[in-house]
Write an enzyme that holds these catalytic residues in place. Sequence first.
Site, mmCIF file in Angstrom:
data_model
loop_
_atom_site.group_PDB
_atom_site.id
_atom_site.type_symbol
_atom_site.label_atom_id
_atom_site.label_comp_id
_atom_site.label_asym_id
_atom_site.label_seq_id
_atom_site.Cartn_x
_atom_site.Cartn_y
_atom_site.Cartn_z
ATOM 1 N N TYR A 109 0.822 -1.210 0.000
ATOM 2 C CA TYR A 109 0.000 0.000 0.000
ATOM 3 C C TYR A 109 0.857 1.261 0.000
ATOM 4 O O TYR A 109 0.425 2.315 -0.480
ATOM 5 C CB TYR A 109 -0.919 -0.005 1.233
ATOM 6 C CG TYR A 109 -2.053 0.988 1.154
ATOM 7 C CD1 TYR A 109 -3.203 0.705 0.400
ATOM 8 C CD2 TYR A 109 -1.990 2.195 1.833
ATOM 9 C CE1 TYR A 109 -4.246 1.613 0.329
ATOM 10 C CE2 TYR A 109 -3.037 3.102 1.767
ATOM 11 C CZ TYR A 109 -4.156 2.811 1.016
ATOM 12 O OH TYR A 109 -5.190 3.721 0.953
ATOM 13 N N LEU A 133 1.372 -9.929 -2.995
ATOM 14 C CA LEU A 133 0.075 -9.936 -2.313
ATOM 15 C C LEU A 133 -0.551 -11.316 -2.497
ATOM 16 O O LEU A 133 -0.655 -11.810 -3.622
ATOM 17 C CB LEU A 133 -0.843 -8.858 -2.899
ATOM 18 C CG LEU A 133 -0.424 -7.408 -2.634
ATOM 19 C CD1 LEU A 133 -1.283 -6.453 -3.460
ATOM 20 C CD2 LEU A 133 -0.542 -7.082 -1.158
ATOM 21 N N ILE A 134 -0.942 -11.933 -1.383
ATOM 22 C CA ILE A 134 -1.547 -13.268 -1.420
ATOM 23 C C ILE A 134 -2.947 -13.186 -0.831
ATOM 24 O O ILE A 134 -3.141 -12.646 0.263
ATOM 25 C CB ILE A 134 -0.698 -14.284 -0.626
ATOM 26 C CG1 ILE A 134 0.739 -14.322 -1.176
ATOM 27 C CG2 ILE A 134 -1.327 -15.679 -0.703
ATOM 28 C CD1 ILE A 134 1.679 -15.212 -0.379
ATOM 29 N N THR A 138 -10.444 -12.548 3.622
ATOM 30 C CA THR A 138 -11.282 -11.350 3.641
ATOM 31 C C THR A 138 -11.114 -10.576 2.337
ATOM 32 O O THR A 138 -10.358 -10.971 1.448
ATOM 33 C CB THR A 138 -10.885 -10.428 4.817
ATOM 34 O OG1 THR A 138 -9.572 -9.893 4.579
ATOM 35 C CG2 THR A 138 -10.860 -11.214 6.127
ATOM 36 N N HIS A 140 -9.638 -7.809 2.060
ATOM 37 C CA HIS A 140 -8.432 -6.978 2.149
ATOM 38 C C HIS A 140 -7.588 -7.085 0.884
ATOM 39 O O HIS A 140 -7.081 -6.083 0.382
ATOM 40 C CB HIS A 140 -7.615 -7.413 3.377
ATOM 41 C CG HIS A 140 -6.386 -6.596 3.603
ATOM 42 N ND1 HIS A 140 -6.424 -5.320 4.122
ATOM 43 C CD2 HIS A 140 -5.068 -6.859 3.376
ATOM 44 C CE1 HIS A 140 -5.200 -4.841 4.220
ATOM 45 N NE2 HIS A 140 -4.360 -5.751 3.761
ATOM 46 N N PHE A 165 4.789 -2.001 -12.597
ATOM 47 C CA PHE A 165 3.992 -2.714 -11.592
ATOM 48 C C PHE A 165 4.598 -4.101 -11.380
ATOM 49 O O PHE A 165 4.258 -5.058 -12.058
ATOM 50 C CB PHE A 165 2.540 -2.827 -12.054
ATOM 51 C CG PHE A 165 1.624 -3.498 -11.061
ATOM 52 C CD1 PHE A 165 1.213 -2.835 -9.920
ATOM 53 C CD2 PHE A 165 1.170 -4.795 -11.270
ATOM 54 C CE1 PHE A 165 0.361 -3.445 -9.001
ATOM 55 C CE2 PHE A 165 0.319 -5.409 -10.367
ATOM 56 C CZ PHE A 165 -0.085 -4.738 -9.230
#
Length: 240
Positions: A109, A133-134, A138, A140, A165
């Site tokens: 983030y 990112l895994i 939720t 998130h 990216f």
Amino acid sequence: KAACKSATIRRKTMLKALIALTSLVVAPASAFTFPSKHAFTSRSALKMAADDVEVAFPDLDGKEVRVGIIKTRWNKEHVDNIVSGAKEALAACNVTEDNIFETEVPGAYELPFAAKLLALSGTVDAIICTGVLIKGGTMHFEYICEAVSSGIMSVGLQTNVPVVFGVLTCLDEQQVIQRSTGANNHGDGWGKTAVEMALLRRESLGVKSRMSSLGFKADEEELSNGEKGKKLTKSAPGFF
């Protein structure tokens, strides 16, 4: 009587059209069929993502290119593998170690903000934002993926500095391993992408002059007044 009959016909016609329109609005999704070649399922999308798809790069000479790498501390082992792959690609494109600046942030983030600071510093030709990112249990994952990808693209468009990216967004750790190690290390492609976009930027903007010092180092330039041995020390913009 003729006028009354004509009005009745018009009302019946309008009523039929309204009924037909209503049936289209409330029709279930299954009522609309498309050719099979346009049917995209989540399974086919995952299969395409897992396929070994190579992107061909031209011969790239990045000997004058300066690249900033920003990595996250979350999922450090996997991120370090990606960064290693990116550095190997940069070296293959003649980018020297002195022209590679590396720093880190807590998580994905924070990548766009750090990238914007580095881009505004005027010290690099391109930036690679790396992270992993895994998906968990939720929402998130979805929120972070969307915010980070959008933020990174915005930085590039706002600053005219290419921002790659380099964030893996995977459903499980096995997918991460497959994409951050060996011949399929995505860092390789991201490193080459950074060089190609940096060269494109330099060519399109006519960048020829020497840039400010890279990273946290101060820049020293000879004074133009001919005083031998005297140096002018310039601090690097911001904390970069």
